[in-house]
Design a protein around this motif. Structure first.
Motif, short mmCIF file in Angstrom:
data_model
loop_
_atom_site.label_atom_id
_atom_site.label_comp_id
_atom_site.label_asym_id
_atom_site.label_seq_id
_atom_site.Cartn_x
_atom_site.Cartn_y
_atom_site.Cartn_z
N UNK A 1 7.22 6.70 -8.17
CA UNK A 1 8.05 6.45 -9.34
C UNK A 1 7.58 7.36 -10.46
N UNK A 2 8.45 8.28 -10.89
CA UNK A 2 8.08 9.21 -11.95
C UNK A 2 7.90 8.52 -13.29
N UNK A 3 7.38 9.26 -14.23
CA UNK A 3 7.08 8.73 -15.56
C UNK A 3 8.32 8.10 -16.19
N UNK B 1 0.84 -1.20 0.00
CA UNK B 1 0.00 0.00 0.00
C UNK B 1 0.87 1.25 0.00
N UNK B 2 0.37 2.31 -0.62
CA UNK B 2 1.10 3.57 -0.65
C UNK B 2 2.18 3.62 -1.70
N UNK B 3 1.85 3.23 -2.93
CA UNK B 3 2.81 3.27 -4.05
C UNK B 3 2.16 3.98 -5.22
N UNK B 4 2.92 4.87 -5.86
CA UNK B 4 2.46 5.58 -7.05
C UNK B 4 3.42 5.28 -8.19
N UNK B 5 2.95 4.56 -9.19
CA UNK B 5 3.77 4.18 -10.34
C UNK B 5 3.32 5.00 -11.53
N UNK B 6 4.22 5.82 -12.06
CA UNK B 6 3.87 6.73 -13.13
C UNK B 6 3.68 6.05 -14.47
N UNK C 1 10.26 6.81 -0.52
CA UNK C 1 11.26 7.22 -1.50
C UNK C 1 10.56 7.88 -2.69
N UNK C 2 11.28 8.75 -3.38
CA UNK C 2 10.74 9.42 -4.56
C UNK C 2 11.77 9.36 -5.68
N UNK C 3 11.35 8.84 -6.83
CA UNK C 3 12.20 8.77 -8.01
C UNK C 3 11.64 9.69 -9.08
N UNK C 4 12.48 10.54 -9.63
CA UNK C 4 12.06 11.43 -10.70
C UNK C 4 11.85 10.68 -12.00
N UNK C 5 11.43 11.38 -13.06
CA UNK C 5 11.19 10.74 -14.35
C UNK C 5 12.44 10.07 -14.91
N UNK C 6 12.24 8.91 -15.52
CA UNK C 6 13.26 8.18 -16.29
C UNK C 6 14.49 7.79 -15.47
#
Length: 253
Positions: free
Chosen positions: A83-85, A43-48, A99-104
């Motif tokens: 997870x960014x686009x 729970x609590x995951x955002x996949x771009x 954690x936060x990952x930017x695009x690509x």
């Protein structure tokens, strides 16, 4: 079990899920994302949009603290793992919630990425890299195979970290309560480069465009634009002009 998906997850119809995938509640998966076989998404995951997740990876793991841990603390609520686009995450990775990952961003196989970590766009984390908690990594950074980034470190934009590099953050090596007042990992300023198997001691600062030679042990701050080498590392000469960041084709001002 073919797969289990919570009714409270939001999955774009164009996303593809592999065999044996588990998706818990409060998960968002964007358009065109590809999720490999036996991936666990807590729970609590955002996949771009357009992200690709390798087989047997775990996304959104929550931290657990040992009784004598100096840095990790139990946190009842962390922000989502984002997870960014267009991010690519390899097989067998563990990415923590918070954690936060930017695009690509590219994450190689078997990478561990802890909570309270930020990774800038277009950064590459090679196979088996470990990034501990409370770390900031900039954009267009390259961290190569099996490098270890300790907690409370900062890595600026365009830095290069070669294989087997080790960051450290505890000058007391686990002894005395005094150590808890002085924790801090290294800081790499923009464009700094670290050669293979180098060790950076707690709190050292590597200046902009500086280069640490392979196998060095860095015990004190390194000025900008110089080459250091040895045990302990000492200044050898300026970085060659043609190697400076401002002269590289990938550098966008």
């Amino acid at each position: 079990m073919e797969r289990w998906v919570s009714a409270e997850a939001t999955i774009n119809p164009t996303a593809r899920l592999g065999f044996g995938v588990v998706v818990e509640e409060d998960v968002e998966i964007g358009a065109g994302a590809e999720i490999g076989h036996h991936v666990v998404i807590r729970s609590g995951v955002r996949i771009g949009p357009g992200c690709r997740i390798g087989d047997q990876t775990v996304l959104g793991k929550r931290p657990a603290s040992a009784a004598n841990s100096a840095v990790t603390q139990e946190a009842p609520e962390l922000p989502p793992l984002v997870l960014g686009e267009g991010c690519i995450v390899g097989a067998g990775c563990v990415l923590y919630r918070g954690a936060t990952l930017g695009p690509k961003v590219f994450v190689g196989d078997l990478v561990t990425l802890r909570e309270d970590v930020t990774v800038g766009d277009l950064t590459i984390l090679g196979r088996g890299v470990t990034v501990e908690n409370k770390v900031t990594i900039g954009r267009k950074v390259k961290v190569e195979t099996e490098a270890y980034i300790t907690a409370l470190s900062i890595v600026g934009d365009y830095c290069f970290i070669a294989p087997e590099v080790t960051f450290t953050n505890d000058n007391f090596l686990g002894r005395t309560e005094e150590r808890r007042k002085h924790f801090g990992g290294p800081t790499l300023r923009r464009g700094a480069r670290i050669g293979g198997n180098a060790t950076l001691l707690p709190g050292v600062e590597i200046g902009e465009d500086a280069l640490v030679a392979a196998g060095s042990v860095v015990t004190r701050d390194v000025p900008p634009g110089v080459v250091v080498a040895g045990v302990p590392a000492r200044i050898l000469r300026p970085v060659p002009t043609e190697q400076l960041l401002e002269h590289q084709v990938f550098y966008d001002r």
